[in-house]
Motif scaffolding. Structure first.
Motif, PDB file in Angstrom:
ATOM      1  N   ASN A  38     -20.883  47.923  41.611  1.00 14.20           N
ATOM      2  CA  ASN A  38     -22.084  47.984  40.769  1.00 14.20           C
ATOM      3  C   ASN A  38     -22.896  49.226  41.134  1.00 14.20           C
ATOM      4  OD1 ASN A  38     -22.145  45.190  39.313  1.00 14.20           O
ATOM      5  ND2 ASN A  38     -21.638  44.750  41.439  1.00 14.20           N
ATOM      6  N   ILE A  39     -22.391  50.396  40.730  1.00 12.28           N
ATOM      7  CA  ILE A  39     -23.015  51.644  41.167  1.00 12.28           C
ATOM      8  C   ILE A  39     -24.426  51.824  40.612  1.00 12.28           C
ATOM      9  CG2 ILE A  39     -20.855  52.843  41.613  1.00 12.28           C
ATOM     10  CD1 ILE A  39     -21.382  54.325  38.929  1.00 12.28           C
ATOM     11  N   GLY A  40     -24.736  51.177  39.494  1.00 14.90           N
ATOM     12  CA  GLY A  40     -26.093  51.265  38.959  1.00 14.90           C
ATOM     13  C   GLY A  40     -27.107  50.700  39.940  1.00 14.90           C
ATOM     14  N   ILE A  41     -26.748  49.577  40.571  1.00 14.88           N
ATOM     15  CA  ILE A  41     -27.632  48.958  41.570  1.00 14.88           C
ATOM     16  C   ILE A  41     -27.713  49.848  42.804  1.00 14.88           C
ATOM     17  CG2 ILE A  41     -27.924  46.962  43.096  1.00 14.88           C
ATOM     18  CD1 ILE A  41     -26.598  45.271  40.869  1.00 14.88           C
ATOM     19  N   LEU A  42     -26.576  50.419  43.214  1.00 16.75           N
ATOM     20  CA  LEU A  42     -26.561  51.296  44.392  1.00 16.75           C
ATOM     21  C   LEU A  42     -27.425  52.532  44.175  1.00 16.75           C
ATOM     22  CD1 LEU A  42     -25.526  51.960  47.195  1.00 16.75           C
ATOM     23  CD2 LEU A  42     -23.409  52.818  46.158  1.00 16.75           C
ATOM     24  N   VAL A  43     -27.317  53.149  42.996  1.00 16.26           N
ATOM     25  CA  VAL A  43     -28.145  54.326  42.687  1.00 16.26           C
ATOM     26  C   VAL A  43     -29.621  53.937  42.676  1.00 16.26           C
ATOM     27  CG1 VAL A  43     -28.749  55.970  40.858  1.00 16.26           C
ATOM     28  CG2 VAL A  43     -26.358  55.607  41.461  1.00 16.26           C
ATOM     29  N   LEU A  44     -29.937  52.787  42.128  1.00 10.87           N
ATOM     30  CA  LEU A  44     -31.329  52.317  42.086  1.00 10.87           C
ATOM     31  C   LEU A  44     -31.872  52.126  43.503  1.00 10.87           C
ATOM     32  CD1 LEU A  44     -33.685  51.385  40.255  1.00 10.87           C
ATOM     33  CD2 LEU A  44     -32.728  49.077  40.399  1.00 10.87           C
ATOM     34  N   LEU A  45     -31.076  51.538  44.388  1.00 11.32           N
ATOM     35  CA  LEU A  45     -31.515  51.323  45.770  1.00 11.32           C
ATOM     36  C   LEU A  45     -31.707  52.641  46.521  1.00 11.32           C
ATOM     37  CD1 LEU A  45     -29.236  48.335  46.848  1.00 11.32           C
ATOM     38  CD2 LEU A  45     -31.709  48.279  46.508  1.00 11.32           C
ATOM     39  N   LEU A  46     -30.796  53.599  46.296  1.00  9.51           N
ATOM     40  CA  LEU A  46     -30.828  54.853  47.048  1.00  9.51           C
ATOM     41  C   LEU A  46     -31.859  55.844  46.538  1.00  9.51           C
ATOM     42  CD1 LEU A  46     -26.990  55.420  47.528  1.00  9.51           C
ATOM     43  CD2 LEU A  46     -28.645  54.839  49.310  1.00  9.51           C
ATOM     44  N   THR A  47     -32.070  55.874  45.215  1.00  4.19           N
ATOM     45  CA  THR A  47     -32.920  56.924  44.641  1.00  4.19           C
ATOM     46  C   THR A  47     -34.075  56.407  43.786  1.00  4.19           C
ATOM     47  OG1 THR A  47     -31.563  57.142  42.653  1.00  4.19           O
ATOM     48  CG2 THR A  47     -30.958  58.511  44.550  1.00  4.19           C
ATOM     49  N   GLY A  48     -33.979  55.171  43.335  1.00  6.17           N
ATOM     50  CA  GLY A  48     -35.008  54.643  42.438  1.00  6.17           C
ATOM     51  C   GLY A  48     -34.724  54.927  40.978  1.00  6.17           C
ATOM     52  N   PHE A  49     -33.591  55.586  40.662  1.00 10.18           N
ATOM     53  CA  PHE A  49     -33.254  55.886  39.274  1.00 10.18           C
ATOM     54  C   PHE A  49     -32.494  54.724  38.653  1.00 10.18           C
ATOM     55  CE2 PHE A  49     -33.753  60.271  40.776  1.00 10.18           C
ATOM     56  CZ  PHE A  49     -34.573  60.769  39.781  1.00 10.18           C
ATOM     57  N   LEU A  50     -32.853  54.399  37.427  1.00  5.20           N
ATOM     58  CA  LEU A  50     -32.145  53.373  36.667  1.00  5.20           C
ATOM     59  C   LEU A  50     -31.226  54.079  35.686  1.00  5.20           C
ATOM     60  CD1 LEU A  50     -31.815  50.359  36.102  1.00  5.20           C
ATOM     61  CD2 LEU A  50     -33.664  50.537  34.435  1.00  5.20           C
ATOM     62  N   LEU A  51     -29.925  54.052  35.968  1.00  9.76           N
ATOM     63  CA  LEU A  51     -28.957  54.737  35.118  1.00  9.76           C
ATOM     64  C   LEU A  51     -28.700  53.947  33.838  1.00  9.76           C
ATOM     65  CD1 LEU A  51     -26.235  55.841  37.708  1.00  9.76           C
ATOM     66  CD2 LEU A  51     -28.068  57.231  36.737  1.00  9.76           C
ATOM     67  N   GLU A  52     -28.502  54.678  32.751  1.00 15.21           N
ATOM     68  CA  GLU A  52     -28.120  54.061  31.484  1.00 15.21           C
ATOM     69  C   GLU A  52     -26.660  53.600  31.581  1.00 15.21           C
ATOM     70  OE1 GLU A  52     -30.053  53.512  28.865  1.00 15.21           O
ATOM     71  OE2 GLU A  52     -31.776  54.449  29.825  1.00 15.21           O
TER      72      GLU A  52
END
Length: 196
Positions: A38-52
């Protein structure tokens, strides 16, 4: 008949298999597998960005394939998506190396500047903790002809200028990123970049 790859839905598998009390080791491995899936969750945790959703699909495709050619219009966000791919790949693959090249050094170093900028943000605290600081306390090593980010697990991302392609001989990497590949001579790609 071609070979078919079976896609496993890890979220459903976790839901069915992970019940009750887990050992610390099982919990760690399961959480790592969950975040990698679930890379969207990982990116959100690491950077705060919510990917489309389409952004998650593109990055996940890059992570799962050995060769990817992405053709997209201006303002699609290719450099931004590749920046996310780079730190995700490095965090999931210890002691691996990524080299980024482009027709101009400005284009290739933009990937690293994105990562550095995200790590310096308040929401980038977890990403910042994954990056090994330089002796001067910076997140990135900057030279006139090379930018480099080193992660605590030994992985690196390096941006190099294409300039004189012969100066690039001798570099090695696990992943080679080529931005604006159409502007790079085919002979340079075949004789200099691919041997990386």
């Amino acid at each position: 008949e071609g070979s078919h790859t079976t896609v496993v839905d890890l979220n459903t598998q976790f839901q069915q298999e992970l019940k009750g009390q887990l050992s610390e080791e099982k919990a760690r491995f399961s959480y790592a597998a969950f975040l990698k899936y679930n890379i969207g969750i990982l990116v959100l945790l690491l950077t705060g960005f919510l990917l489309e959703p389409y952004q998650r699909i593109v990055i996940k495709g890059w992570l799962q394939k050995n060769f990817s050619l992405t053709i997209a219009s201006r303002s699609f966000g290719k450099s931004m998506l590749f920046s996310h791919f780079c730190y995700l790949y490095c965090l999931c693959n210890p002691n691996h190396h990524i080299i980024m090249v482009a027709p101009t050094f400005r284009s290739s170093r933009r990937v690293l500047e994105n990562i550095e900028g995200w790590a310096k943000r308040k929401r980038g605290a977890l990403l910042r903790q994954c990056i090994q600081k330089t002796k001067q306390g910076e997140l990135m090593t900057k030279h006139q002809d090379m930018y480099k980010i080193t992660f605590a697990n030994g992985s690196t991302i390096t941006a190099l200028p294409l300039g004189d392609a012969d100066n690039l001989r001798g570099f090695r990497c696990n992943v080679l990123g080529i931005d604006e590949g159409l502007l790079i001579p085919q002979t340079t790609i075949e004789l200099v970049l691919k041997p990386f």
